[in-house]
Design an enzyme around this catalytic site. Structure first.
Site, PDB file in Angstrom:
ATOM      1  N   LYS A  75      -9.165   6.924  -5.075  1.00 12.63           N
ATOM      2  CA  LYS A  75     -10.430   6.763  -4.348  1.00 12.63           C
ATOM      3  C   LYS A  75     -10.295   5.463  -3.556  1.00 12.63           C
ATOM      4  O   LYS A  75     -10.515   4.373  -4.077  1.00 12.63           O
ATOM      5  CB  LYS A  75     -11.576   6.668  -5.345  1.00 12.63           C
ATOM      6  CG  LYS A  75     -12.928   7.069  -4.822  1.00 12.63           C
ATOM      7  CD  LYS A  75     -13.398   6.313  -3.615  1.00 12.63           C
ATOM      8  CE  LYS A  75     -14.352   5.188  -3.891  1.00 12.63           C
ATOM      9  NZ  LYS A  75     -14.655   4.396  -2.668  1.00 12.63           N
ATOM     10  N   GLU A  98      -8.041  -5.702 -11.433  1.00 16.56           N
ATOM     11  CA  GLU A  98      -7.623  -6.875 -10.647  1.00 16.56           C
ATOM     12  C   GLU A  98      -8.827  -7.292  -9.825  1.00 16.56           C
ATOM     13  O   GLU A  98      -9.204  -6.605  -8.884  1.00 16.56           O
ATOM     14  CB  GLU A  98      -6.417  -6.496  -9.784  1.00 16.56           C
ATOM     15  CG  GLU A  98      -5.555  -7.685  -9.467  1.00 16.56           C
ATOM     16  CD  GLU A  98      -5.886  -8.249  -8.106  1.00 16.56           C
ATOM     17  OE1 GLU A  98      -6.730  -9.177  -8.070  1.00 16.56           O
ATOM     18  OE2 GLU A  98      -5.333  -7.779  -7.108  1.00 16.56           O
ATOM     19  N   CYS A 124      -7.580 -11.680  -2.590  1.00 12.81           N
ATOM     20  CA  CYS A 124      -8.002 -12.135  -3.916  1.00 12.81           C
ATOM     21  C   CYS A 124      -7.288 -13.427  -4.291  1.00 12.81           C
ATOM     22  O   CYS A 124      -7.814 -14.241  -5.027  1.00 12.81           O
ATOM     23  CB  CYS A 124      -7.744 -11.051  -4.950  1.00 12.81           C
ATOM     24  SG  CYS A 124      -6.096 -10.389  -4.882  1.00 12.81           S
ATOM     25  N   GLU A 142     -16.459 -16.710  -5.412  1.00 16.42           N
ATOM     26  CA  GLU A 142     -15.491 -16.195  -4.443  1.00 16.42           C
ATOM     27  C   GLU A 142     -16.198 -15.873  -3.125  1.00 16.42           C
ATOM     28  O   GLU A 142     -17.145 -15.095  -3.102  1.00 16.42           O
ATOM     29  CB  GLU A 142     -14.837 -14.930  -4.993  1.00 16.42           C
ATOM     30  CG  GLU A 142     -13.733 -14.404  -4.090  1.00 16.42           C
ATOM     31  CD  GLU A 142     -13.066 -13.153  -4.641  1.00 16.42           C
ATOM     32  OE1 GLU A 142     -13.784 -12.208  -5.015  1.00 16.42           O
ATOM     33  OE2 GLU A 142     -11.819 -13.131  -4.698  1.00 16.42           O
TER      34      GLU A 142
HETATM   35  P1  NAD Z   1     -16.033  -3.282  -4.335  1.00 24.35           P
HETATM   36  O1  NAD Z   1     -15.582  -3.847  -5.613  1.00 24.35           O
HETATM   37  O2  NAD Z   1     -17.478  -3.059  -4.129  1.00 24.35           O
HETATM   38  O3  NAD Z   1     -15.307  -1.881  -4.050  1.00 24.35           O
HETATM   39  C1  NAD Z   1     -13.965  -1.633  -4.368  1.00 24.35           C
HETATM   40  C2  NAD Z   1     -13.802  -0.151  -4.634  1.00 24.35           C
HETATM   41  O4  NAD Z   1     -14.578   0.228  -5.764  1.00 24.35           O
HETATM   42  C3  NAD Z   1     -14.269   0.712  -3.477  1.00 24.35           C
HETATM   43  O5  NAD Z   1     -13.400   1.815  -3.354  1.00 24.35           O
HETATM   44  C4  NAD Z   1     -15.644   1.150  -3.932  1.00 24.35           C
HETATM   45  O6  NAD Z   1     -16.080   2.350  -3.341  1.00 24.35           O
HETATM   46  C5  NAD Z   1     -15.429   1.324  -5.417  1.00 24.35           C
HETATM   47  N1  NAD Z   1     -16.618   1.239  -6.234  1.00 24.35           N
HETATM   48  C6  NAD Z   1     -17.731   0.498  -6.022  1.00 24.35           C
HETATM   49  N2  NAD Z   1     -18.618   0.680  -7.016  1.00 24.35           N
HETATM   50  C7  NAD Z   1     -18.065   1.542  -7.890  1.00 24.35           C
HETATM   51  C8  NAD Z   1     -18.487   2.114  -9.126  1.00 24.35           C
HETATM   52  N3  NAD Z   1     -19.660   1.833  -9.678  1.00 24.35           N
HETATM   53  N4  NAD Z   1     -17.653   2.949  -9.757  1.00 24.35           N
HETATM   54  C9  NAD Z   1     -16.451   3.244  -9.247  1.00 24.35           C
HETATM   55  N5  NAD Z   1     -16.001   2.759  -8.076  1.00 24.35           N
HETATM   56  C10 NAD Z   1     -16.795   1.904  -7.400  1.00 24.35           C
HETATM   57  O7  NAD Z   1     -15.408  -4.173  -3.236  1.00 24.35           O
HETATM   58  P2  NAD Z   1     -15.795  -4.239  -1.720  1.00 24.35           P
HETATM   59  O8  NAD Z   1     -17.114  -3.661  -1.360  1.00 24.35           O
HETATM   60  O9  NAD Z   1     -14.631  -3.705  -1.028  1.00 24.35           O
HETATM   61  O10 NAD Z   1     -15.972  -5.805  -1.638  1.00 24.35           O
HETATM   62  C11 NAD Z   1     -16.981  -6.466  -2.393  1.00 24.35           C
HETATM   63  C12 NAD Z   1     -16.494  -7.807  -2.839  1.00 24.35           C
HETATM   64  O11 NAD Z   1     -15.358  -7.649  -3.693  1.00 24.35           O
HETATM   65  C13 NAD Z   1     -15.984  -8.638  -1.692  1.00 24.35           C
HETATM   66  O12 NAD Z   1     -17.017  -9.398  -1.147  1.00 24.35           O
HETATM   67  C14 NAD Z   1     -14.926  -9.475  -2.311  1.00 24.35           C
HETATM   68  O13 NAD Z   1     -15.442 -10.689  -2.780  1.00 24.35           O
HETATM   69  C15 NAD Z   1     -14.450  -8.681  -3.469  1.00 24.35           C
HETATM   70  N6  NAD Z   1     -13.131  -8.086  -3.215  1.00 24.35           N
HETATM   71  C16 NAD Z   1     -12.112  -8.467  -4.036  1.00 24.35           C
HETATM   72  C17 NAD Z   1     -10.859  -7.940  -3.821  1.00 24.35           C
HETATM   73  C18 NAD Z   1      -9.708  -8.322  -4.664  1.00 24.35           C
HETATM   74  O14 NAD Z   1      -8.590  -8.038  -4.292  1.00 24.35           O
HETATM   75  N7  NAD Z   1      -9.911  -8.922  -5.796  1.00 24.35           N
HETATM   76  C19 NAD Z   1     -10.638  -7.044  -2.796  1.00 24.35           C
HETATM   77  C20 NAD Z   1     -11.710  -6.651  -1.985  1.00 24.35           C
HETATM   78  C21 NAD Z   1     -12.949  -7.173  -2.237  1.00 24.35           C
END
Ligand code: NAD
Length: 510
Positions: free
Chosen positions: A195, A270, A304, A403
């Site tokens: 996903k 992660e 990250c 972050e």
């Molecule tokens: P997110 O954590 O919201 O989403 C990441 C993935 O998880 C997406 O595919 C999303 O659709 C999915 N997801 C969201 N809620 C879910 C749930 N309840 N169950 C299952 N899957 C779910 O990240 P984002 O919207 O891409 O970014 C939000 C914040 O996360 C950013 O502001 C940033 O700070 C952080 N981020 C961290 C990393 C990292 O590498 N650690 C990468 C991208 C974003």
């Protein structure tokens, strides 16, 4: 057919007309299929601000279809019949196809998340090496024969694939962060349902086609696209999913961990970071400067592992900051496709707002902005943030604790090794740290005490398929990359082999 999204929140891709956009389909059981409810949403180029593709908006029914296909492929058909060496051969074929298709895939990723073309091209081409590595590892997973205290009984272990793995990834490095899970999962013999982020799904849907070309049996790799609540959540909760590999934000990570716990599933998480880059007064300051700049401003800070806290020894603090500010003045913001650009756009509208809100928070907390600090509405879509540096930062401020995921650096002065380590560890995260010093003693002092999954000494941002990556504390659970990562996708079975003697009978047990 409803060809646009409905029910968007501000954090999701926007609703747009569909004229002239490239339409993608889900990848389930080796075929391109339309989503059951027939809905699609637009994917936007963050630099131009224009939509360029239509992504299927899957539902729970599509998730169920994909997981069933993955389970079928895991239990019957060609995949479980392959030897580990044959699985390795398939992965090698895939690795060659990735090399061939890397420029095209990189172009799609640049369009979807606005990362610099130069960076994303290198990243995607490198995935070929990644799959080659795990292709080689597939037939080197060995159990052991255990010296037994039961005479006449042979005890040994087998490592068996866990089953169906759910892979859920963010928008910042879509194919890379997916491959970190996908390559070891397939080498282990698992089947997967992926996903991708709703903001960057196209490259994964294209990538899925390479598995067909390589000759993977149908159902081994499936891709369902859409939103976290509609697709991610039912995927994690599906009873036939055995393990969840996730990269992303803490909020989603927690929900996934809770849902996985309800189903007693294992996870690899992660999550975020607030990594310290520690510069001592004896460091090669030219190199340290480049390390600090690339540590925080590469990918506009949307990684990250960003070195978002610069800890600099008090005696060199002012001079080093002055050099940094001077350097940052020459950084060019612009079109990520242009080789002269250093920093591209912020990938999503929600992320853009978040970065700007943290800049406001830092100012309100009393941190002093010595570089940047503003949006640049005059460039491309206008979703640009200047490389920003704050000094007079106290480590207890939110700008030092939370972050940002953007081009914002917080500078904190320290007195000695002990003080540096204390500040470095005084955050909830523990993903990575950098140390810049000419002293082996200082380097070892810090590397032994800093609570982080990766420590770079006199370099920053090096990662490899050969080396484990993951977080201490709230930065995550488990490790990706390297030999050990394959264990995340394996169960250990112990076999007691007794030719005739029943050792479970208490009357004959010795
Ligand atoms: P997110 O954590 O919201 O989403 C990441 C993935 O998880 C997406 O595919 C999303 O659709 C999915 N997801 C969201 N809620 C879910 C749930 N309840 N169950 C299952 N899957 C779910 O990240 P984002 O919207 O891409 O970014 C939000 C914040 O996360 C950013 O502001 C940033 O700070 C952080 N981020 C961290 C990393 C990292 O590498 N650690 C990468 C991208 C974003």
């Amino acid at each position: 057919m409803d060809e646009t999204m409905s029910g968007n929140s501000g954090a999701q891709p926007a609703t747009h007309p569909v004229e002239g956009l490239r339409r993608y389909q889900l990848h389930i059981d080796g075929a391109s299929v339309a989503p059951e409810e027939g809905r699609y949403f637009a994917s936007e180029d963050p630099y131009t601000g224009r939509d360029w593709a239509l992504i299927p908006r899957a539902s729970g029914a599509d998730v169920d279809r994909a997981v069933r296909a993955a389970r079928r492929a895991f239990e019957s058909g060609a995949w479980p019949a392959l030897t580990a060496s044959q699985r390795g051969a398939l992965l090698r074929r895939l690795a060659e196809l990735i090399r061939e298709h890397a420029p095209r895939l990189a172009e799609i990723e640049r369009r979807d998340n606005g990362k610099l073309a130069a960076e994303v091209q290198t990243q995607v081409a490198y995935l070929s090496d990644y799959f080659h590595y795990y292709a080689g590892l597939a037939d080197k997973v060995q159990g052991s024969v255990i010296p037994s205290d039961k005479p006449g009984v042979l005890a040994y272990t087998r490592h068996e694939a866990k089953g169906v793995v759910a892979i859920i990834t963010p928008w910042n490095s879509p194919l890379t962060l997916t491959s970190w899970k996908l390559a070891p999962a397939l080498a282990a013999g698992c089947t997967v349902v992926i996903k991708p982020s709703e903001f960057t799904s196209a490259s994964m849907l294209e990538f899925a086609e390479l598995f067909v070309l390589a000759g993977f049996p149908p159902g081994v790799v499936n891709v369902v696209t859409g939103f976290g609540a509609e697709v991610g959540a039912p995927l994690v909760e599906h009873p036939d999913v055995a393990h969840v590999g996730f990269t992303g934000g803490e909020a989603a990570g927690q929900k996934i961990y809770e849902a996985a716990a309800r189903g007693l599933k294992t996870v690899t998480l992660e999550l975020g970071g607030k990594s310290p880059n520690i510069v001592f007064d004896d460091a090669d300051l030219d190199r340290a400067l480049l390390g600090v700049v690339s540590g925080i401003f590469a990918a506009a800070g949307q990684t990250c592992q960003a070195g978002s806290r610069l800890l600099v020894q008090r005696g060199i603090h002012d001079a080093f900051v002055a050099r940094l500010v001077e350097f940052v003045r020459d950084i060019r913001l612009g079109d990520p496709a242009d080789p002269a650009t250093h920093i591209g756009p912020i990938a999503t509208p929600a992320q853009f707002d978040k970065v700007l809100s943290y800049i406001a928070v830092a100012k309100a907390e009393g941190a002093r902005c010595v570089a940047g600090g503003r949006a640049r509405p005059d460039i491309g879509s206008g979703r640009f943030v200047e490389p920003t540096i704050f000094v007079d930062v106290d480590n207890r401020m939110r700008i030092a604790q939370e972050e940002v995921f953007g081009p914002v650096l917080s500078v904190i002065a320290f007195d000695d090794e002990e003080h540096a380590v204390r500040i470095a560890n005084d955050v909830q995260f523990g993903l990575a740290a950098g140390v810049w010093t000419a002293s082996l003693q200082r380097a070892l002092y810090v590397t032994e005490r800093v609570k982080a999954g990766t420590v770079w000494v006199n370099n920053y941002r090096a990662t490899s398929y050969t080396s484990p990556f993951g977080g201490f504390k709230r930065s995550g659970i488990g490790r990706e990359s390297g030999v050990d990562a394959i264990q995340e996708y394996l169960e250990t079975k112990c076999v007691w082999l007794s030719p005739g003697l029943d050792v479970s009978n208490p009357f004959i047990r010795r």
